[in-house]
Design an enzyme around this catalytic site. Structure first.
Site, PDB file in Angstrom:
ATOM      1  CE  LYS A  14      13.335 -10.761   5.522  1.00 54.09           C
ATOM      2  NZ  LYS A  14      12.955  -9.363   5.218  1.00 54.09           N
ATOM      3  NE  ARG A  74      20.718  -3.362   9.862  1.00 57.92           N
ATOM      4  CZ  ARG A  74      19.439  -3.516   9.542  1.00 57.92           C
ATOM      5  NH1 ARG A  74      19.047  -4.607   8.885  1.00 57.92           N
ATOM      6  NH2 ARG A  74      18.553  -2.595   9.870  1.00 57.92           N
ATOM      7  NE  ARG A 125       6.763  -1.812   2.808  1.00 56.73           N
ATOM      8  CZ  ARG A 125       7.492  -2.816   3.293  1.00 56.73           C
ATOM      9  NH1 ARG A 125       7.748  -3.863   2.528  1.00 56.73           N
ATOM     10  NH2 ARG A 125       7.949  -2.787   4.518  1.00 56.73           N
ATOM     11  CG  ASP A 166       9.477  -7.649  10.964  1.00 60.60           C
ATOM     12  OD1 ASP A 166       8.566  -6.975  10.440  1.00 60.60           O
ATOM     13  OD2 ASP A 166      10.649  -7.637  10.546  1.00 60.60           O
ATOM     14  NE  ARG A 192       3.972  -8.283   7.695  1.00 62.15           N
ATOM     15  CZ  ARG A 192       5.285  -8.256   7.764  1.00 62.15           C
ATOM     16  NH1 ARG A 192       5.884  -7.772   8.848  1.00 62.15           N
ATOM     17  NH2 ARG A 192       6.017  -8.710   6.770  1.00 62.15           N
TER      18      ARG A 192
END
Length: 412
Positions: free
Chosen positions: A20, A25, A120, A295, A326
């Protein structure tokens, strides 16, 4: 959507979905390059679709095919007027596209989104706009659900931009994409040590492949005005998705993955050496630094929860700023499954247990990486678990549960 997840170990062969991070990009570089460009092995997950649609608002065209897309790039950058750009829930789309819009010139450009996107952090861009006299109106707080509602008005000028290196690398990437479009030589400097450098390496690699030269020294990047010239490309496999199956193997599975690039610059390649360190340090206390690979931390916690020893994951505070908190989400849900795990500050401490109990209901917190991490944890539980909100995997890996079942996992 709720799923019951069984306790079967995963095994078999799997082609890992395309990255992803690389896909965002490549789409941007193609859209900023005049002409037609073929991108192979490009998956239509929610975040990638959001970036494609944002680029179409700027004047590009994206024509999807069975295994990728053809991008017809923007012939000439023109100001964007009275436009609405829907970022959905994609932080990458939002933070990458803002500087590009400003480099082209924004006239009443509104960016919208949903989920936690409006909450965010965006201070880095707000401060940048204030310094350049660009209109920046964030009305997200005016909505009860805090959905993104940001309006831009102005044009970014060549300058020396200064930004903390420990903010999300997405801000730095967005500015890097915009710098060649500006009307003079530009410099981007970091004021604190860089984190998540792997993501910046991916950005620089994509820009080099599109003919852009960025000079780098010890304190920043420099760029002269240039023209994007993207060619055809193929998106490499995603190490952040491979991480789920790497952990499944650490828990006794036998999944053989294909499609990963051995010389990849993806920071999430770190999952493999981290798991090796876990295996070599049986019975010991091990400290791991998660600053450059946030991640993969939720699924790494699953592996740590079942090792013989204590694991301390340090500098993982950025997990709080994702689709959900998270850090708290993975602590809460693994604790529900029977793990001995706690968080304090920007650290997670996990004392390994022999087995997770299962037999309970857990929540994805509407976060794709939490959902997939809990699916891997289910394979090591004594009893099946019930997962709420499983549909959120569409954000990055729409076929996750299909692949999970194909490897022998139970999800019904």
């Amino acid at each position: 959507m709720e799923l019951t997840l069984g306790t079967t170990r995963l095994s078999g062969e799997l082609r890992i979905p395309p990255s992803k991070s690389v896909a965002h990009r490549a789409l941007i570089c193609a859209a900023l390059s005049a002409g037609e460009h073929r991108i192979a092995h490009l998956e239509r997950n929610d975040d990638v679709i959001a970036t494609a649609r944002a680029l179409e608002t700027l004047g590009a065209r994206v024509e999807w095919t069975d295994d990728g897309a053809t991008v017809i790039g923007i012939e000439r950058c023109r100001p964007i007027e009275d436009a609405v750009i829907d970022c959905n829930e994609s932080g990458s789309t939002l933070r990458f596209i803002v500087p590009i819009v400003l480099a082209m010139g924004a006239r009443n450009v509104r960016l919208i989104g949903r989920g936690k996107l409006g909450s965010r952090p965006m201070r880095a861009y707000r401060d940048l706009c204030a310094a350049q006299g660009i209109g920046y109106r964030d009305a997200s707080a005016d909505h009860a659900d805090r959905r993104l509602d940001l309006t831009l008005d102005g044009k970014l000028r060549a300058d020396t931009f200064r930004m903390p290196g420990d903010v999300s690398s997405q801000f730095l990437t967005g500015l890097l994409f915009a710098m060649p479009l500006l009307d003079g030589c530009t410099r981007l400097e970091w004021t604190t040590p860089l984190e998540s450098t792997g993501y910046l390496d991916l950005t620089l690699q994509a820009m080099r492949e599109a003919g852009i030269r960025i000079d780098c020294d010890a304190s920043g990047y420099a760029c002269a005005p240039q023209t994007y010239r993207m060619g055809a490309c193929e998106i490499e496999g995603d190490y952040s998705q491979a991480a789920f199956f790497a952990v499944a193997n650490a828990l006794g599975g036998d999944v053989r993955v294909q499609g990963l690039r051995a010389d990849s610059l993806q920071g999430d390649r770190a999952i493999y050496p981290m798991l090796e360190r876990l295996a070599r340090s049986d019975g010991q206390t091990l400290r791991l630094d998660g600053a450059d690979c946030p991640d993969i931390i939720p699924v790494l916690c699953v592996a740590c929860a079942l090792r013989n020893g204590t694991t301390v994951l340090e500098r993982v505070g950025r997990l709080r700023l994702k689709e959900c908190d998270r850090q708290q989400a993975i602590v809460r849900e693994l604790s529900t499954l029977g793990a001995d795990i706690r968080a304090q500050g920007d650290t997670i401490e996990i004392r390994g247990v022999p087995r997770l109990r299962g037999g309970v209901e857990v929540d994805s917190h509407a976060d794709h990486r939490i959902a997939m991490s809990l699916a891997i944890a289910a394979c090591a539980c004594e009893s099946p678990i019930r997962l709420r909100g499983a549909e959120c995997v569409s954000k990055s890996y729409p076929n996750f549960f299909e692949d999970y079942r194909g490897l022998g996992g139970t999800a019904k």
